[in-house]
Scaffold this active site. Sequence first.
Site, PDB file in Angstrom:
ATOM      1  N   GLY A 217      28.204  59.506  35.026  1.00 29.51           N
ATOM      2  CA  GLY A 217      29.603  59.728  34.664  1.00 29.51           C
ATOM      3  C   GLY A 217      30.143  58.474  34.009  1.00 29.51           C
ATOM      4  O   GLY A 217      29.389  57.664  33.458  1.00 29.51           O
ATOM      5  N   SER A 218      31.448  58.296  34.092  1.00 30.60           N
ATOM      6  CA  SER A 218      32.074  57.166  33.396  1.00 30.60           C
ATOM      7  C   SER A 218      31.815  55.854  34.142  1.00 30.60           C
ATOM      8  O   SER A 218      31.576  55.844  35.356  1.00 30.60           O
ATOM      9  CB  SER A 218      33.579  57.413  33.303  1.00 30.60           C
ATOM     10  OG  SER A 218      34.124  57.474  34.604  1.00 30.60           O
TER      11      SER A 218
ATOM     12  N   GLU B 148      34.427  53.165  24.850  1.00 35.70           N
ATOM     13  CA  GLU B 148      33.870  54.515  24.742  1.00 35.70           C
ATOM     14  C   GLU B 148      35.000  55.522  24.562  1.00 35.70           C
ATOM     15  O   GLU B 148      35.873  55.634  25.424  1.00 35.70           O
ATOM     16  CB  GLU B 148      33.054  54.868  25.994  1.00 35.70           C
ATOM     17  CG  GLU B 148      32.285  56.168  25.813  1.00 35.70           C
ATOM     18  CD  GLU B 148      31.572  56.641  27.075  1.00 35.70           C
ATOM     19  OE1 GLU B 148      32.202  56.634  28.153  1.00 35.70           O
ATOM     20  OE2 GLU B 148      30.393  57.019  26.973  1.00 35.70           O
TER      21      GLU B 148
ATOM     22  N   LYS C 130      27.331  67.747  44.052  1.00 38.83           N
ATOM     23  CA  LYS C 130      28.730  67.935  43.647  1.00 38.83           C
ATOM     24  C   LYS C 130      28.805  67.875  42.120  1.00 38.83           C
ATOM     25  O   LYS C 130      28.678  66.812  41.514  1.00 38.83           O
ATOM     26  CB  LYS C 130      29.635  66.861  44.259  1.00 38.83           C
ATOM     27  CG  LYS C 130      31.101  67.082  43.894  1.00 38.83           C
ATOM     28  CD  LYS C 130      31.635  65.840  43.261  1.00 38.83           C
ATOM     29  CE  LYS C 130      32.728  65.874  42.279  1.00 38.83           C
ATOM     30  NZ  LYS C 130      33.131  66.953  41.499  1.00 38.83           N
TER      31      LYS C 130
ATOM     32  N   CYS D 211      26.509  60.964  26.127  1.00 36.27           N
ATOM     33  CA  CYS D 211      26.451  59.541  26.482  1.00 36.27           C
ATOM     34  C   CYS D 211      25.708  58.764  25.411  1.00 36.27           C
ATOM     35  O   CYS D 211      25.947  57.577  25.218  1.00 36.27           O
ATOM     36  CB  CYS D 211      25.786  59.350  27.833  1.00 36.27           C
ATOM     37  SG  CYS D 211      24.217  60.178  27.950  1.00 36.27           S
TER      38      CYS D 211
ATOM     39  N   GLU E  29      24.164  56.148  35.956  1.00 35.78           N
ATOM     40  CA  GLU E  29      24.007  56.351  34.505  1.00 35.78           C
ATOM     41  C   GLU E  29      25.408  56.494  33.933  1.00 35.78           C
ATOM     42  O   GLU E  29      26.074  57.500  34.175  1.00 35.78           O
ATOM     43  CB  GLU E  29      23.190  57.612  34.213  1.00 35.78           C
ATOM     44  CG  GLU E  29      21.747  57.539  34.667  1.00 35.78           C
ATOM     45  CD  GLU E  29      20.939  56.474  33.965  1.00 35.78           C
ATOM     46  OE1 GLU E  29      21.362  56.032  32.869  1.00 35.78           O
ATOM     47  OE2 GLU E  29      19.908  56.062  34.510  1.00 35.78           O
TER      48      GLU E  29
ATOM     49  N   GLY F 222      31.800  55.035  38.121  1.00 32.64           N
ATOM     50  CA  GLY F 222      30.570  54.400  38.594  1.00 32.64           C
ATOM     51  C   GLY F 222      30.852  53.118  39.358  1.00 32.64           C
ATOM     52  O   GLY F 222      30.236  52.846  40.398  1.00 32.64           O
TER      53      GLY F 222
HETATM   54  P1  NAP Z   1      33.633  61.111  35.383  1.00 36.20           P
HETATM   55  O1  NAP Z   1      35.054  61.427  35.206  1.00 36.20           O
HETATM   56  O2  NAP Z   1      33.258  59.752  35.844  1.00 36.20           O
HETATM   57  O3  NAP Z   1      33.078  62.207  36.420  1.00 36.20           O
HETATM   58  C1  NAP Z   1      31.718  62.298  36.761  1.00 36.20           C
HETATM   59  C2  NAP Z   1      31.582  62.915  38.137  1.00 36.20           C
HETATM   60  O4  NAP Z   1      32.134  62.029  39.109  1.00 36.20           O
HETATM   61  C3  NAP Z   1      32.356  64.230  38.284  1.00 36.20           C
HETATM   62  O5  NAP Z   1      31.617  65.106  39.103  1.00 36.20           O
HETATM   63  C4  NAP Z   1      33.621  63.772  38.986  1.00 36.20           C
HETATM   64  O6  NAP Z   1      34.274  64.800  39.699  1.00 36.20           O
HETATM   65  C5  NAP Z   1      33.049  62.736  39.915  1.00 36.20           C
HETATM   66  N1  NAP Z   1      34.033  61.808  40.480  1.00 36.20           N
HETATM   67  C6  NAP Z   1      35.262  61.484  39.994  1.00 36.20           C
HETATM   68  N2  NAP Z   1      35.871  60.602  40.822  1.00 36.20           N
HETATM   69  C7  NAP Z   1      35.008  60.360  41.844  1.00 36.20           C
HETATM   70  C8  NAP Z   1      35.059  59.559  43.024  1.00 36.20           C
HETATM   71  N3  NAP Z   1      36.127  58.822  43.325  1.00 36.20           N
HETATM   72  N4  NAP Z   1      33.997  59.547  43.854  1.00 36.20           N
HETATM   73  C9  NAP Z   1      32.898  60.268  43.568  1.00 36.20           C
HETATM   74  N5  NAP Z   1      32.799  61.087  42.476  1.00 36.20           N
HETATM   75  C10 NAP Z   1      33.837  61.113  41.624  1.00 36.20           C
HETATM   76  O7  NAP Z   1      32.801  61.380  34.050  1.00 36.20           O
HETATM   77  P2  NAP Z   1      32.831  62.671  33.106  1.00 36.20           P
HETATM   78  O8  NAP Z   1      34.092  62.659  32.312  1.00 36.20           O
HETATM   79  O9  NAP Z   1      32.498  63.871  33.892  1.00 36.20           O
HETATM   80  O10 NAP Z   1      31.599  62.357  32.142  1.00 36.20           O
HETATM   81  C11 NAP Z   1      31.704  61.596  30.994  1.00 36.20           C
HETATM   82  C12 NAP Z   1      31.100  60.218  31.212  1.00 36.20           C
HETATM   83  O11 NAP Z   1      29.752  60.344  31.640  1.00 36.20           O
HETATM   84  C13 NAP Z   1      31.032  59.383  29.939  1.00 36.20           C
HETATM   85  O12 NAP Z   1      31.439  58.071  30.226  1.00 36.20           O
HETATM   86  C14 NAP Z   1      29.555  59.422  29.567  1.00 36.20           C
HETATM   87  O13 NAP Z   1      29.105  58.331  28.802  1.00 36.20           O
HETATM   88  C15 NAP Z   1      28.913  59.470  30.900  1.00 36.20           C
HETATM   89  N6  NAP Z   1      27.559  59.993  30.825  1.00 36.20           N
HETATM   90  C16 NAP Z   1      26.529  59.118  30.963  1.00 36.20           C
HETATM   91  C17 NAP Z   1      25.225  59.554  30.868  1.00 36.20           C
HETATM   92  C18 NAP Z   1      24.078  58.604  31.035  1.00 36.20           C
HETATM   93  O14 NAP Z   1      22.969  59.046  31.292  1.00 36.20           O
HETATM   94  N7  NAP Z   1      24.277  57.303  30.882  1.00 36.20           N
HETATM   95  C19 NAP Z   1      24.970  60.911  30.629  1.00 36.20           C
HETATM   96  C20 NAP Z   1      26.055  61.781  30.489  1.00 36.20           C
HETATM   97  C21 NAP Z   1      27.354  61.311  30.600  1.00 36.20           C
HETATM   98  P3  NAP Z   1      35.505  65.623  39.035  1.00 36.20           P
HETATM   99  O15 NAP Z   1      34.949  66.332  37.851  1.00 36.20           O
HETATM  100  O16 NAP Z   1      35.907  66.535  40.134  1.00 36.20           O
HETATM  101  O17 NAP Z   1      36.537  64.587  38.673  1.00 36.20           O
END
Ligand code: NAP
Length: 498
Positions: free
Chosen positions: A230-231, A386, A177, A286, A252, A235
């Site tokens: 993701g966030s 962040e 997904k 990230c 992550e 997470g």
């Molecule tokens: P996000 O809003 O948490 O979304 C990440 C993924 O999770 C998306 O596919 C999202 O789908 C999905 N999601 C949302 N709600 C969910 C739920 N209730 N159950 C399961 N999945 C769900 O994060 P983002 O804005 O895409 O990414 C930015 C974040 O990622 C930042 O915090 C960044 O630091 C982090 N990041 C971390 C790393 C690492 O390796 N540490 C690398 C890259 C990014 P939708 O898009 O459909 O909402």
Amino acid sequence: MTAPAINRLFIAGRWTDSVSGATFESVNPADTSDVVGRFQAGTAADVAMAVAAAADAMPAWRATPAPKRGELLYRFGALMAEHKERLARAMTREMGKVLAEARGDVQEGIDIAFLMAGEGRRMFGDTVPSELPDKWAMSIRQPVGIAGIITPWNFPIAIPCWKMMPALVGGNTVVFKPSSDAPHCATLLVELMEEAGFPAGVINLVTGSGAEVGDAIVANPDVRVISFTGSSHTGRHIAEQAGRRLKRLSLELGGKNAVVVLRDADLDLAVDGILWSAFGTTGQRCTACSRVIVDRHIHDELVSRLTARTQKLRLGSGLDESVDVGPLVNAAAVDKVDRYVAIGRREGDLVAGGERATGATLDKGHFYKPTIFAGVRPMATIAQEEIFGPVLSVIPVDGYDEAMAAANGTHYGLSASIYTRDVNTAFRAMRDFEVGIVYVNAGTTGAETHLPFGGWKDTGNGHREAGHVALDTFTEWKAVYIDFSGKLQRAQIDNQPG
Ligand code: NAP
């Protein structure tokens, strides 16, 4: 204007519509009138079908010798290399990062495909002496089962590959997904996987919202391992759901990465590294540097050099090769950055940016001026939370110990860097940073795929991506003992006195 293409889910080797009958748009963040495509708004029912397909494909896939599975990864990596430019341009159009960085993102996907293809012929276990005579002892890796892969938009090719390549070479099947801000990149990726020849059901793609599709993947009892990037907010939610079901989970999450600049640093080198780390991908990595922790004696000099260079950065569509900084991913991201900048005005001295970027072409997209606050305290909100945008806080400190306390004084622990010419100080920093990735005399970004990638503290839950350790998420260890003595031999008993 022609209607945008309608893209489909990929389930059991077939491109198919969602049972919802609904679709959503992906738009170019540099020009919101440019619709990249329409994508299926998947549902829990679609996820159930994808998981069933992954379950059907599992027996034959796990029985396929790992070197043969690896050959498909090689083929897929070669296809990505062949289509690198097309993928990179699609990425820039869909999520905004400048073309040079988009090419790098695709390259990371290629690198991990080749690295993990090689694991098909390694996947080392241990062969160790038994404590008893005429007995063999070894450990082997086996697949966990169906892997749920949930990814963000900021590395829309690299991150899915970082997860799917070890999952697949390890003999797992996948339900993927992608982020709703980057479904086009995901679709292109899965098209190439189909072309590479992965059997039907081994890889399944379900686009749609996190709440609907993501939750359904995490809740499905047949999905045994979840790999999420993701966030921290999302997470945590996933960890609660997965924990109740005793699922294996790799997280992550966010970061608040620091560059430490000491008095003996090469300042020109530090400025280059800070700018690249802070404003590359518009601060949406990230590993982005969002804090510079600098010895007070050189604070003003560093700030003045950073400000001068920042004001020269060119904003625009990443498809224009002369542009340095692309747009933020969407309107919500601009609002979030703006909220933090308002807080920053109370917490530091605004020396660059601080507002939305406007102008003839910029008005079409989600642009924000690269922003620097000087004289920020380590515990200020903008130095702790962040922001995920082009906002940098410069924090003055007195000496190494205070710098290290400030660097480690956050909930996150992904990457950190130090600029110093003193080898002893560099080694102390390598030891003292509480993060998963350390750089010396380089910025906070630039991980290579054959080393472990991931963070300490709230950045994750102890797992790592990339490197051979990525296999740990997607394989079960099995210890195997073969007794060829022809008699009962009792470990810890027959070979001990008394
Ligand atoms: P996000 O809003 O948490 O979304 C990440 C993924 O999770 C998306 O596919 C999202 O789908 C999905 N999601 C949302 N709600 C969910 C739920 N209730 N159950 C399961 N999945 C769900 O994060 P983002 O804005 O895409 O990414 C930015 C974040 O990622 C930042 O915090 C960044 O630091 C982090 N990041 C971390 C790393 C690492 O390796 N540490 C690398 C890259 C990014 P939708 O898009 O459909 O909402």
